[in-house]
Motif scaffolding. Sequence first.
Motif, PDB file in Angstrom:
ATOM      1  N   SER A   1      -7.698  -1.575  -4.209  1.00 42.65           N
ATOM      2  CA  SER A   1      -7.763  -2.416  -2.744  1.00 42.65           C
ATOM      3  C   SER A   1      -9.011  -3.348  -3.308  1.00 42.65           C
TER       4      SER A   1
ATOM      5  N   SER B   1      -6.481   0.305   5.327  1.00 41.05           N
ATOM      6  CA  SER B   1      -4.939   0.790   6.024  1.00 41.05           C
ATOM      7  C   SER B   1      -4.074   0.099   6.335  1.00 41.05           C
TER       8      SER B   1
ATOM      9  N   THR C   1       0.739  -1.489   0.061  1.00 39.22           N
ATOM     10  CA  THR C   1      -0.023  -0.441  -0.099  1.00 39.22           C
ATOM     11  C   THR C   1       0.784   0.892  -0.632  1.00 39.22           C
TER      12      THR C   1
ATOM     13  N   MET D   1      -6.812   5.256   3.100  1.00 43.73           N
ATOM     14  CA  MET D   1      -5.504   4.607   2.947  1.00 43.73           C
ATOM     15  C   MET D   1      -4.361   4.562   4.153  1.00 43.73           C
TER      16      MET D   1
END
Length: 316
Positions: free
Chosen positions: A53, A84, A22, A75
């Motif tokens: 996602s 997250s 991420t 996020m």
Amino acid sequence: MLSRTADNLFWMCRYMERAENTARMLDVNLQMSLLPQEPAAREASWRAVLAISELQGRFDAAYPGGTPQEILHFMVHDADNPSSIRSCLYAARENARAVRGSLTTEVWETYNTIWLELQRHQRGGLLEHNAGEFFEWVKLRSHLARGVTIGTMLEDDALTFLRLGMHLERADNTARLLDVKFHERDGAPPAEHEGVGEFYRWWAILGSVSGFEIYRKVYRDVIAPERVAELLILRGDMPRSLLASVRAVSKDLARISNARSKETERLAGLLRAELEYGRVEDILQAGLHQYLERFLARINDLGNRIARDFLVPLAH
């Protein structure tokens, strides 16, 4: 090994890998947003982060404005978003705490310290003041956790479950990154003349998986979409490629084989063989989006089968 212990180890490493992925995705998107581009293109780029996602619906319900700053917060810091960075690092630490006796002291202290450092960065507003520095911190801490794990853990079933979680998550993320970028062209050949902006978009895809230098070393040419696809799907010497990840999953499954896992091993081996002997021309001709959708479905099925064969069947 107890299935609950295996489950905690598997998800501990998977969540850490997810946090790093991420951070990579957001960091590259942030850099791309600084380039001259139409507002609609910039907005689409940020929305793609949510598409990767599968979080569009959850985000729209919580943040009607949909600004890039809100996407970053969602996020990174949003505790209600299970994907997250904050949620992933917390879950990784909690899984590590649950199996502290199966880890070396160095591994536990690394995961615990990462969580404590994240809390300090949240209070200090590092993301808001210097987002690039924050994402670099996440990536480096993930590298640290991986290095400490490999460097201090006994090479037994515990380490195998840790690696299994990492490589499954990596395969899933790489496929999603490619799918979002290639979806519009749907396997069509690249345009004859692509502008500077297009070059930087492909550079961003490679940068998100630390693949730009590898690409130049392997192909020694300008960035071409079909070669990016080949590198990230079929090159076994590219650490974050689909082949490298599935190859590792297949080997790890063989190490922990039990009476129930034969079909899971067979399916992993079949997917590995298709990648080992696949050709990017055939993949693109059939449609890369469809190919990646099938791959993601098969990776998800492998994860479910691994949970059934080895782990406690919990929702993550």
